[in-house]
Design a protein around this motif. Sequence first.
Motif, mmCIF file in Angstrom:
data_model
loop_
_atom_site.group_PDB
_atom_site.id
_atom_site.type_symbol
_atom_site.label_atom_id
_atom_site.label_comp_id
_atom_site.label_asym_id
_atom_site.label_seq_id
_atom_site.Cartn_x
_atom_site.Cartn_y
_atom_site.Cartn_z
ATOM 1 N N LYS A 464 0.808 -1.213 0.000
ATOM 2 C CA LYS A 464 0.000 0.000 0.000
ATOM 3 C C LYS A 464 0.848 1.273 0.000
ATOM 4 O O LYS A 464 0.411 2.310 -0.515
ATOM 5 C CB LYS A 464 -0.958 -0.005 1.187
ATOM 6 C CG LYS A 464 -0.283 -0.098 2.548
ATOM 7 C CD LYS A 464 -1.339 -0.125 3.660
ATOM 8 C CE LYS A 464 -0.681 -0.251 5.037
ATOM 9 N NZ LYS A 464 -1.703 -0.267 6.099
ATOM 10 N N LYS A 490 -0.937 8.065 -11.124
ATOM 11 C CA LYS A 490 -1.027 8.980 -9.993
ATOM 12 C C LYS A 490 -0.631 10.399 -10.418
ATOM 13 O O LYS A 490 -1.265 11.391 -10.019
ATOM 14 C CB LYS A 490 -0.108 8.489 -8.879
ATOM 15 C CG LYS A 490 0.035 9.421 -7.689
ATOM 16 C CD LYS A 490 -1.144 9.356 -6.764
ATOM 17 C CE LYS A 490 -0.882 10.125 -5.491
ATOM 18 N NZ LYS A 490 -2.018 10.101 -4.566
ATOM 19 N N GLN A 499 -7.702 12.682 -6.952
ATOM 20 C CA GLN A 499 -7.201 11.659 -6.028
ATOM 21 C C GLN A 499 -7.479 10.292 -6.623
ATOM 22 O O GLN A 499 -8.517 10.068 -7.248
ATOM 23 C CB GLN A 499 -7.919 11.813 -4.683
ATOM 24 C CG GLN A 499 -7.508 10.797 -3.629
ATOM 25 C CD GLN A 499 -8.289 10.988 -2.328
ATOM 26 O OE1 GLN A 499 -8.612 12.116 -1.957
ATOM 27 N NE2 GLN A 499 -8.611 9.871 -1.670
ATOM 28 N N ASP A 501 -7.340 5.977 -5.881
ATOM 29 C CA ASP A 501 -7.197 4.854 -4.943
ATOM 30 C C ASP A 501 -7.232 3.560 -5.738
ATOM 31 O O ASP A 501 -7.957 3.448 -6.742
ATOM 32 C CB ASP A 501 -8.334 4.863 -3.926
ATOM 33 C CG ASP A 501 -8.324 6.127 -3.067
ATOM 34 O OD1 ASP A 501 -7.353 6.327 -2.326
ATOM 35 O OD2 ASP A 501 -9.301 6.913 -3.159
ATOM 36 N N ARG A 513 -10.254 3.767 -8.367
ATOM 37 C CA ARG A 513 -11.262 4.815 -8.195
ATOM 38 C C ARG A 513 -10.563 6.177 -8.273
ATOM 39 O O ARG A 513 -9.624 6.447 -7.537
ATOM 40 C CB ARG A 513 -11.955 4.677 -6.846
ATOM 41 C CG ARG A 513 -13.087 5.721 -6.628
ATOM 42 C CD ARG A 513 -13.727 5.547 -5.264
ATOM 43 N NE ARG A 513 -12.759 5.785 -4.196
ATOM 44 C CZ ARG A 513 -12.940 5.333 -2.951
ATOM 45 N NH1 ARG A 513 -14.016 4.612 -2.625
ATOM 46 N NH2 ARG A 513 -12.025 5.573 -2.029
#
Length: 519
Positions: A464, A490, A499, A501, A513
């Motif tokens: 992560k 990113k 943003q 995820d 997402r």
Amino acid sequence: MLKTLKKYIEPNTLLSYKFTVLITVITAAINVYSWFTHQTENFFTGHSINPDATMKVVTSISFIILAALYLINKEGSFKVLFVSGLSLQAIQLGYTFFDISEVEILAPSSLITIVMFILIYTSLYLVKFKDRNSVFLSLNSITYIISSFAIFYYLFNKGDIFKNILGFRTLSWNTSILFFINSISIFELLLVKKISRLQLKHLPFNQSHPFYYFPLFFLGPIIVTTTVSVLTFLNFIDITAGEYFIFLFLNFSIFISMFLYSFKFIDYYKDISLKSKKIEETNKRLRLLVEELNEKNLYLEDFASITSHNLREPIIALKELYSYYKDSVRNNDLNVPELESMYVTNVENLNYGLNALINYHKFIRDIDNQFPNKITLSKSLENIYQELEYLKPDNTIFHSKIEADIELPKSYINNIFNNLITNSFKFKKTTDELKINISTYRARNNFYILYKDNGIGFDASLHKDEIFKKGKRFHKASKSSSGYGLYYLKLYVSRLNGQVDLFSKVNKGTIVRIKLKNE
């Protein structure tokens, strides 16, 4: 006058000390001539104003030494003349102390004259060769005060009060005038020295240049005092009127200098404030440019890294494939289906790499574009499906559910979906259909893009903190991965102030997402 002169002359031409040197030498020479021709009762000896005093020959010689000291810039030569001048004053002090009387041409200067020569010689030495500003200011200020007092001294009671103190009775008017203008010029000389250290000589000769005002503050009083003295000598004006005029002008010039200095100081402050503001704004723009350049350099470094991987590795693989083919032919065990599969895989990897480079190049090119080409998300998907058709694996199904649409910069949105879709192509399961689902929706003040596939996935929970870092690979067996795909994803989303995820599990597929501001 200055506005006209400044077009034709250098700014330091109008410095008062140059004019003072000239006046000092001329006055001293006329005085010496008067003594040798026995015409000592004239204005330039000072006798006509103060009958008790005439400017002595030794005083004229001392003034000529003073004038020469202005022009000497080598400390060694200066010291020789400086010591000679002080020695001359010491000899005179001896004459005065022992009360040795000399007739006419060899008569010594008055005691106050000798003291002022010692002060002014030392002041000039400190200005030119030593940084002793406090000592200089004290010594030269004393000379200025004594000489200006002596000028006015004759105006009031002709010396009845101080006639027996320090030889004021035998201090001539002209000697006082020369000390007065020289003390002014030495003050100016110190300012010139400080300005030269600031290297302002290349500034245009306008109101922002300090030299512009030096003639007003320094040269003006010297010229007026000298001019009135000459007119008095030539009998154009009365002696008393000349004295009063000099007194009035000096008093007036002090007031004007204070006002003009204060007035111009305010203008300078305003000008400096405005320029400081402009400089600050310029510095801000420069900092932004530096940040943009640094950012671009990072992108270019990434471009070089991905180029190295995306082109070199497929070429190496193709060379290995060619060696495998030659060995197979030599050993007579050529497996055509296997060779074809390896060839197709290598060509696909090369295609993936070139596709990523082309899109990343478009992204770098559009970074500085304030008005980039925009495209709706739905239209972008249509174009991308067509562009990637040649890379699409068999048994691939696209499903789009665009409930809400949005306009975004074309290079950004194309890069986002190119990265997502080609990653799905590269990491599909070998036996199952590849299913790619793209949906959009709005919630509150945000726009969401949801991307799903049913590829081989990876354990996102173990990585992560590294998912979006450059050069990270989560499928060790895959040579087609550059380790930059998710990093670029990113990057593109961040440039849109969004943003991203990512959720993934081994053999369960991947969900991405993306949240953007609802525009």
